[in-house]
Motif scaffolding. Structure first.
Motif, short mmCIF file in Angstrom:
data_model
loop_
_atom_site.label_atom_id
_atom_site.label_comp_id
_atom_site.label_asym_id
_atom_site.label_seq_id
_atom_site.Cartn_x
_atom_site.Cartn_y
_atom_site.Cartn_z
N ASP A 1 10.61 34.81 -17.87
CA ASP A 1 10.22 34.43 -16.50
C ASP A 1 8.82 34.96 -16.20
O ASP A 1 8.11 34.38 -15.38
CB ASP A 1 11.19 35.02 -15.47
N PHE A 2 8.46 36.06 -16.82
CA PHE A 2 7.15 36.67 -16.56
C PHE A 2 6.13 36.42 -17.66
O PHE A 2 4.94 36.36 -17.40
CB PHE A 2 7.30 38.18 -16.32
N LEU B 1 8.83 27.68 -18.27
CA LEU B 1 8.51 28.89 -17.49
C LEU B 1 7.02 29.15 -17.50
O LEU B 1 6.40 29.25 -18.56
CB LEU B 1 9.26 30.09 -18.09
N LEU B 2 6.47 29.28 -16.31
CA LEU B 2 5.02 29.45 -16.20
C LEU B 2 4.56 30.86 -16.51
O LEU B 2 3.44 31.07 -16.97
CB LEU B 2 4.57 29.10 -14.78
N GLY B 3 5.42 31.85 -16.24
CA GLY B 3 4.99 33.23 -16.43
C GLY B 3 4.09 33.69 -15.30
O GLY B 3 3.77 32.95 -14.38
#
Lengths: 343, 343
Positions: free
Chosen positions: A276-277, A285-287
């Motif tokens: 997620d990060f 997921l972009l981060g």
């Protein structure tokens, strides 16, 4: 003659027996990539799920495997300046396993998925810290915003991720309550830095947390379980606190969500994973690049000053032992990381 | 002779029959408070739960009741400058019902729990917008950070809070998908501003949302239900999107939490109430003053320019009709707010 390298692949989904050590042309690092001569491979539960095709990403066959490795840079992409040949490096969970999978004699890794290995760490240790500490960092500090005056509750405290979370919370200066099923492992948790240990099969968790925190509750709960403890955890979290589920260890006993307690206590609830990060294009997921930078800095600091230890349960010797090592992980008998050293 | 005022009180918990209209000494506003001559009382489901002692706060008997009123300022505390005698004002949900309860001829309210009533609103309308719009604002804009290019999914779209959320999302410029159980109320939702309506008993919600959003999912879900739709909602939310449960309408059918879908889709999940942002000392909620200021400004703007309508289903005439009006609310037959006008 073209050089070759031995890399693990699987051509069908299944248990570790499907893994084949195959000779493949030695890959060359592209822009932004590094080739690492692997000295240690550290096993992760995600590796097993991936081979079984029970993971959040789906392997395209034939597929490679392996998140966590440590070794020495032996070639770099033409634009790479952060790493040079001869550097000792550790993989960190900032790439998709569909794009980079690392178990074998050599691995190609993107520079964003690498950190320099601390000088005082062996290759085995260098392969074993990253998932646990990055997962813990984002949860406790970015989602939970844990502060020195606050209390964190860590379930499954004796797991590798649990112990890493204890070290992170200790570095922050927070009060730490760790859980374990029986009091047998109490000393392991106290030695690791827990201020209080609750044996969940022997004590009432919510009552104990409220007693320890004078009725306030835990500001942050870092929970691997999402299982039969859920109602207790909902009652143990501070009002407007954070309950972060980072694993689903107890998938056979996943509990009903405590809706009413959530409504009354207004806590924030997260089902979270490290990507997620750090981002993952295959999962959409972009981060969060700023949080990722903070994570690298925080973790490098803790590794350098000795606050972030790693517990290795067992080392298997030799590349060929990987299936055995994975079966040992599947048996759930390990009390720390399982490493395969590559001769 | 001391002046008196008629105020509703209850001396035991129960159904609306326990409410007694009693003559009490007219209260004087303290510092930071205003006395309002009440012209309209708008009913809220929380009022019913409070009288039954099924609410998140516990009434100390004898207790008063009533969140939403509109009327005219007739006295102000000595330090109050924001409101003056003669102003038309509406209560807004920024106080605890244990501290301020407003059903009767007059009500004492703290200034932070008041807004000027829009000129073009009747007293009945002025009593009826606040809970729905403040609840919707914090959820969609502060938790969900809804943007013009995004999609919001609003369940129970024809409820007062559902319709308010549609108006808020419309003002933001987002694409709006509203749900209703059958297609009977489709036109109500399209007229209110929904771009798409999904009849959940007739269509597959997750599939429809994915179709409408080209596989992206809803960036924000605003959900009153937390019920049998939960698994569908978890599959309809965008990866790293926001699923916000603001009510627990379907308490008899509260569903298992979709843990695995949550893990795969990395959405943020909230069980939320308006007081999480406006604060409530009895619930230990700190609130967020900056978000509260933004809310007041946003809502005042929408009320002033006509984008935030209020649907009133029925007006009961006269203070004495409150128990009847509350029984009508309990019957779940209303399609908008139920108001009691005070002669």
């Amino acid at each position: 003659m073209q050089s070759t390298t031995r890399i693990y692949q699987f051509h069908e989904y299944g248990n570790p027996e499907v893994l084949k050590l195959e000779s493949l042309p030695t890959p060359q690092p592209d822009l932004g990539e590094v080739r690492v001569r692997v000295s240690a491979m550290s096993l992760n539960r995600a590796d097993l799920l991936w081979v079984q095709n029970n993971y959040v990403e789906t392997p395209e066959l034939p597929a490679k495997l392996g998140y966590e490795v440590c070794g020495t840079v032996e070639a770099v992409g033409s634009d790479v300046t952060e790493f040079k040949i001869g550097d000792r490096v550790s993989s960190i969970p900032a790439f998709s396993i569909s794009d980079y999978a690392n178990f074998g004699e050599t691995a190609i890794l993107p520079t964003r998925g690498l950190m320099k290995t601390p000088d005082n760490f062996s290759f085995s240790q260098g392969a074993s810290f990253a998932f646990a500490y990055f997962t813990g960092y984002f949860a406790l500090l970015e989602l939970g915003n844990l502060q020195a005056y606050q209390t964190v509750l860590i379930t499954a405290g004796t797991s590798t991720t649990g112990l890493a979370a204890i070290s992170i919370a200790k570095k922050v200066g927070a009060k730490i309550i760790a859980t374990t099923r029986t009091s047998k492992k109490r000393d392991v948790l106290l030695d690791a830095g827990a201020d209080y240990v609750v044996a969940t099969e022997e004590e009432d968790l919510a009552n104990r947390v409220m007693e320890i925190t004078n009725g306030h509750g835990a500001d942050v709960i870092y929970d691997a379980v999402a299982g039969t403890l859920s109602e207790q955890l909902a009652k143990a979290v501070a009002i407007q606190g954070h309950w972060i589920v980072y694993g689903l260890l107890d998938t056979e006993n996943i509990a009903p969500f405590p809706w009413m307690t959530a409504f009354i206590r207004s806590f924030r609830f997260y089902v979270y994973k490290v990507f997620d990060f750090t981002g993952n294009r295959h999962l959409g997921l972009l981060g969060n690049e700023e949080a990722f930078s903070r994570a690298k800095q925080f973790i490098a600091g803790g590794l350098a000053d000795g606050s972030f230890p790693v517990t290795i349960d067992r080392e298997f010797q030799g590349l060929e032992t990987l299936p055995d090592a994975m079966n040992f992980m599947a048996s759930n008998k390990a009390k720390g990381k399982i490493v395969v050293t590559v001769s």
